[in-house]
Design a protein around this motif. Structure first.
Motif, PDB file in Angstrom:
ATOM      1  N   ALA A 141       0.850  -1.195   0.000  1.00 59.18           N
ATOM      2  CA  ALA A 141       0.000   0.000   0.000  1.00 59.18           C
ATOM      3  C   ALA A 141       0.883   1.241   0.000  1.00 59.18           C
ATOM      4  O   ALA A 141       1.915   1.273   0.680  1.00 59.18           O
ATOM      5  CB  ALA A 141      -0.924   0.005   1.209  1.00 59.18           C
ATOM      6  N   ILE A 142       0.479   2.258  -0.736  1.00 61.36           N
ATOM      7  CA  ILE A 142       1.248   3.497  -0.866  1.00 61.36           C
ATOM      8  C   ILE A 142       0.402   4.653  -0.371  1.00 61.36           C
ATOM      9  O   ILE A 142      -0.745   4.833  -0.799  1.00 61.36           O
ATOM     10  CB  ILE A 142       1.685   3.731  -2.326  1.00 61.36           C
ATOM     11  N   TYR A 143       0.996   5.409   0.535  1.00 61.60           N
ATOM     12  CA  TYR A 143       0.353   6.603   1.081  1.00 61.60           C
ATOM     13  C   TYR A 143       1.160   7.817   0.638  1.00 61.60           C
ATOM     14  O   TYR A 143       2.362   7.890   0.880  1.00 61.60           O
ATOM     15  CB  TYR A 143       0.288   6.521   2.607  1.00 61.60           C
ATOM     16  N   ILE A 144       0.527   8.760  -0.028  1.00 57.90           N
ATOM     17  CA  ILE A 144       1.197   9.966  -0.513  1.00 57.90           C
ATOM     18  C   ILE A 144       1.143  11.012   0.588  1.00 57.90           C
ATOM     19  O   ILE A 144       0.069  11.469   0.983  1.00 57.90           O
ATOM     20  CB  ILE A 144       0.525  10.480  -1.801  1.00 57.90           C
ATOM     21  N   ASP A 145       2.320  11.389   1.067  1.00 60.44           N
ATOM     22  CA  ASP A 145       2.435  12.261   2.236  1.00 60.44           C
ATOM     23  C   ASP A 145       2.861  13.657   1.796  1.00 60.44           C
ATOM     24  O   ASP A 145       3.684  13.812   0.895  1.00 60.44           O
ATOM     25  CB  ASP A 145       3.453  11.682   3.217  1.00 60.44           C
ATOM     26  N   TYR A 146       2.300  14.669   2.454  1.00 64.89           N
ATOM     27  CA  TYR A 146       2.699  16.064   2.248  1.00 64.89           C
ATOM     28  C   TYR A 146       2.233  16.872   3.447  1.00 64.89           C
ATOM     29  O   TYR A 146       1.409  16.393   4.248  1.00 64.89           O
ATOM     30  CB  TYR A 146       2.142  16.635   0.925  1.00 64.89           C
ATOM     31  N   PRO A 147       2.738  18.080   3.645  1.00 64.85           N
ATOM     32  CA  PRO A 147       2.409  18.860   4.841  1.00 64.85           C
ATOM     33  C   PRO A 147       0.905  19.095   4.979  1.00 64.85           C
ATOM     34  O   PRO A 147       0.216  19.453   4.029  1.00 64.85           O
ATOM     35  CB  PRO A 147       3.158  20.184   4.626  1.00 64.85           C
ATOM     36  N   GLY A 148       0.426  18.868   6.200  1.00 64.74           N
ATOM     37  CA  GLY A 148      -0.977  19.109   6.503  1.00 64.74           C
ATOM     38  C   GLY A 148      -1.882  17.920   6.305  1.00 64.74           C
ATOM     39  O   GLY A 148      -3.061  17.971   6.671  1.00 64.74           O
ATOM     40  N   ARG A 149      -1.378  16.813   5.762  1.00 66.16           N
ATOM     41  CA  ARG A 149      -2.227  15.650   5.532  1.00 66.16           C
ATOM     42  C   ARG A 149      -2.083  14.659   6.669  1.00 66.16           C
ATOM     43  O   ARG A 149      -0.971  14.344   7.111  1.00 66.16           O
ATOM     44  CB  ARG A 149      -1.866  14.959   4.205  1.00 66.16           C
ATOM     45  N   ALA A 164       5.301   5.089   2.500  1.00 65.94           N
ATOM     46  CA  ALA A 164       4.954   6.506   2.389  1.00 65.94           C
ATOM     47  C   ALA A 164       5.845   7.156   1.340  1.00 65.94           C
ATOM     48  O   ALA A 164       7.063   6.962   1.336  1.00 65.94           O
ATOM     49  CB  ALA A 164       5.106   7.215   3.728  1.00 65.94           C
ATOM     50  N   VAL A 165       5.219   7.931   0.461  1.00 75.07           N
ATOM     51  CA  VAL A 165       5.940   8.695  -0.555  1.00 75.07           C
ATOM     52  C   VAL A 165       5.715  10.171  -0.247  1.00 75.07           C
ATOM     53  O   VAL A 165       4.630  10.698  -0.455  1.00 75.07           O
ATOM     54  CB  VAL A 165       5.457   8.352  -1.976  1.00 75.07           C
ATOM     55  N   ASP A 166       6.743  10.804   0.285  1.00 84.32           N
ATOM     56  CA  ASP A 166       6.653  12.211   0.663  1.00 84.32           C
ATOM     57  C   ASP A 166       6.974  13.073  -0.556  1.00 84.32           C
ATOM     58  O   ASP A 166       8.070  13.014  -1.103  1.00 84.32           O
ATOM     59  CB  ASP A 166       7.629  12.508   1.807  1.00 84.32           C
ATOM     60  N   ILE A 167       6.017  13.918  -0.959  1.00 82.26           N
ATOM     61  CA  ILE A 167       6.207  14.752  -2.148  1.00 82.26           C
ATOM     62  C   ILE A 167       6.535  16.196  -1.765  1.00 82.26           C
ATOM     63  O   ILE A 167       6.347  17.111  -2.578  1.00 82.26           O
ATOM     64  CB  ILE A 167       4.954  14.711  -3.058  1.00 82.26           C
ATOM     65  N   THR A 168       7.032  16.409  -0.541  1.00 82.95           N
ATOM     66  CA  THR A 168       7.357  17.763  -0.104  1.00 82.95           C
ATOM     67  C   THR A 168       8.461  18.374  -0.966  1.00 82.95           C
ATOM     68  O   THR A 168       8.410  19.558  -1.320  1.00 82.95           O
ATOM     69  CB  THR A 168       7.786  17.753   1.369  1.00 82.95           C
ATOM     70  N   GLN A 169       9.481  17.570  -1.301  1.00 84.74           N
ATOM     71  CA  GLN A 169      10.586  18.087  -2.116  1.00 84.74           C
ATOM     72  C   GLN A 169      10.206  18.280  -3.577  1.00 84.74           C
ATOM     73  O   GLN A 169      10.961  18.876  -4.349  1.00 84.74           O
ATOM     74  CB  GLN A 169      11.783  17.133  -2.043  1.00 84.74           C
ATOM     75  N   LEU A 170       9.040  17.764  -3.955  1.00 83.79           N
ATOM     76  CA  LEU A 170       8.653  17.819  -5.351  1.00 83.79           C
ATOM     77  C   LEU A 170       8.483  19.255  -5.841  1.00 83.79           C
ATOM     78  O   LEU A 170       8.896  19.606  -6.948  1.00 83.79           O
ATOM     79  CB  LEU A 170       7.351  17.036  -5.547  1.00 83.79           C
ATOM     80  N   GLN A 189       8.615  10.199 -11.936  1.00 78.44           N
ATOM     81  CA  GLN A 189       9.260   8.918 -12.233  1.00 78.44           C
ATOM     82  C   GLN A 189      10.591   8.788 -11.511  1.00 78.44           C
ATOM     83  O   GLN A 189      10.946   7.702 -11.041  1.00 78.44           O
ATOM     84  CB  GLN A 189       9.436   8.789 -13.747  1.00 78.44           C
ATOM     85  N   SER A 190      11.324   9.891 -11.399  1.00 77.39           N
ATOM     86  CA  SER A 190      12.578   9.861 -10.643  1.00 77.39           C
ATOM     87  C   SER A 190      12.321   9.636  -9.160  1.00 77.39           C
ATOM     88  O   SER A 190      13.073   8.916  -8.484  1.00 77.39           O
ATOM     89  CB  SER A 190      13.332  11.176 -10.853  1.00 77.39           C
ATOM     90  N   LEU A 191      11.252  10.225  -8.636  1.00 71.74           N
ATOM     91  CA  LEU A 191      10.915  10.031  -7.223  1.00 71.74           C
ATOM     92  C   LEU A 191      10.603   8.574  -6.925  1.00 71.74           C
ATOM     93  O   LEU A 191      11.029   8.030  -5.900  1.00 71.74           O
ATOM     94  CB  LEU A 191       9.721  10.920  -6.866  1.00 71.74           C
TER      95      LEU A 191
END
Length: 307
Positions: A141-149, A164-170, A189-191
């Motif tokens: 299972a994949i959870y997409i993480d970002y600030p406030g979630r 968890a896949v943190d997309i903050t740096q994205l 794709q790089s992430l």
């Protein structure tokens, strides 16, 4: 309504597109992924290309749009994964540690899984998480993480791992650099495929083998642990036996310095003009004025007969 620089929108064909793939202005025929309001594609020369809410749109929502860069990235990421464009996934290494003892603790580490790169043939969205992939008898299972979630509830079964896949740096990587015509799909794709290039952006929320590895470490620690050896390193008795410990001897008491009475001479009171003989620090008080404030001392400069 505040302007949000978003590189995605929903096309009239009901699929998400990047701002690079549509004509500029209102000819893009796109709407906001969050509130449904019409958007315009801005292909400017000063800022990165992006979609913005159309201030002249007829389909304005009743409430302010809560769209953010991260929430829109999440929708776009899910759609690209379901379309098979994020098939390569890099799993990070998971290492746990256990310790026992208070004064002289023993520490052991164990590897739950090794870092590896997987090829995911199919993603699904039929669960409480953003994405799910089947790996043999196990479910990832994949959870997409970002600030406030807020994170979801973790599973308790032995066949489901949560990544968890943190997309903050994205956002920072997407806006970095002078070029304005940027595609975000290669960055996604790089992430997914190059976790060493994205430190701490992909991590385990739950791994079904974690507790088994911890139990194995605890059993190994209990076999090595000796409570008799787990004592403070220094005590009042052991400190005396430490080699090289030579405390400095106490200093002998110093004699009290007594103030000398001073040289002999003649005093004169500047107030009443009285004169008398004596020592400088003992006889400075005038008998008439009862104070030393007006006394002036002369060391053997006035003869005794003038007294």
């Amino acid at each position: 309504m505040s302007e949000v620089l978003i590189p995605f929108a929903i096309h009239r064909d009901n699929h998400m597109v990047e701002v690079f793939d549509v004509p500029r202005g209102r000819d893009c025929n796109c709407r906001c992924p969050s509130c449904g309001q019409g958007v315009i594609a801005r292909h400017g020369q000063k800022t990165v290309w992006h979609f913005a809410h159309d201030p002249k749109a007829d389909d304005k929502p009743y409430q302010a749009c809560e769209l953010s860069f991260f929430s829109c990235c999440r929708l776009y990421l899910i759609e690209r994964a379901l379309a098979g464009e994020l098939s390569s996934l890099s799993l990070p290494e998971l290492v746990v540690a256990e310790r026992i003892g208070k004064y002289r603790p023993i520490l052991k580490k164990g590897r739950v899984n090794r870092a590896q790169k997987l090829e995911i043939s199919e993603y699904r969205t039929d669960g409480p998480f953003d994405l799910q992939a089947r790996l043999g008898n196990h479910t990832l299972a994949i959870y997409i993480d970002y600030p406030g979630r807020l994170p979801p509830d973790l599973p308790e079964d032995e066949f489901t791992g949560v990544l968890a896949v943190d997309i903050t740096q994205l956002e920072a990587r997407y806006r970095r650099g002078p070029e304005r015509q940027k595609r975000i799909l290669p960055v996604l794709q790089s992430l997914f495929s190059d976790s060493p290039d994205w430190p701490e952006s992909i991590y385990w929320l739950y791994h079904p083998r974690t507790e088994a590895v911890r139990a194995k470490l605890r059993n190994a620690l209990l076999k090595e642990y000796d409570p008799a050896k787990d004592q403070p390193c220094f005590t009042s008795q052991s400190r005396r036996r430490v080699p090289g410990f030579n405390p400095a001897p106490p200093k002998p008491p110093q004699p009290v310095q007594i103030r000398e009475s001073g040289p002999s001479g003649v005093f004169r009171c500047l107030k009443c003009q009285s004169k008398w003989k004596g020592r400088k620090f003992l006889h400075a008080t005038c008998d008439s004025c009862r104070t030393h404030l007006y006394s002036q001392f002369h060391e053997h400069q006035i003869p005794d007969r003038s007294v």
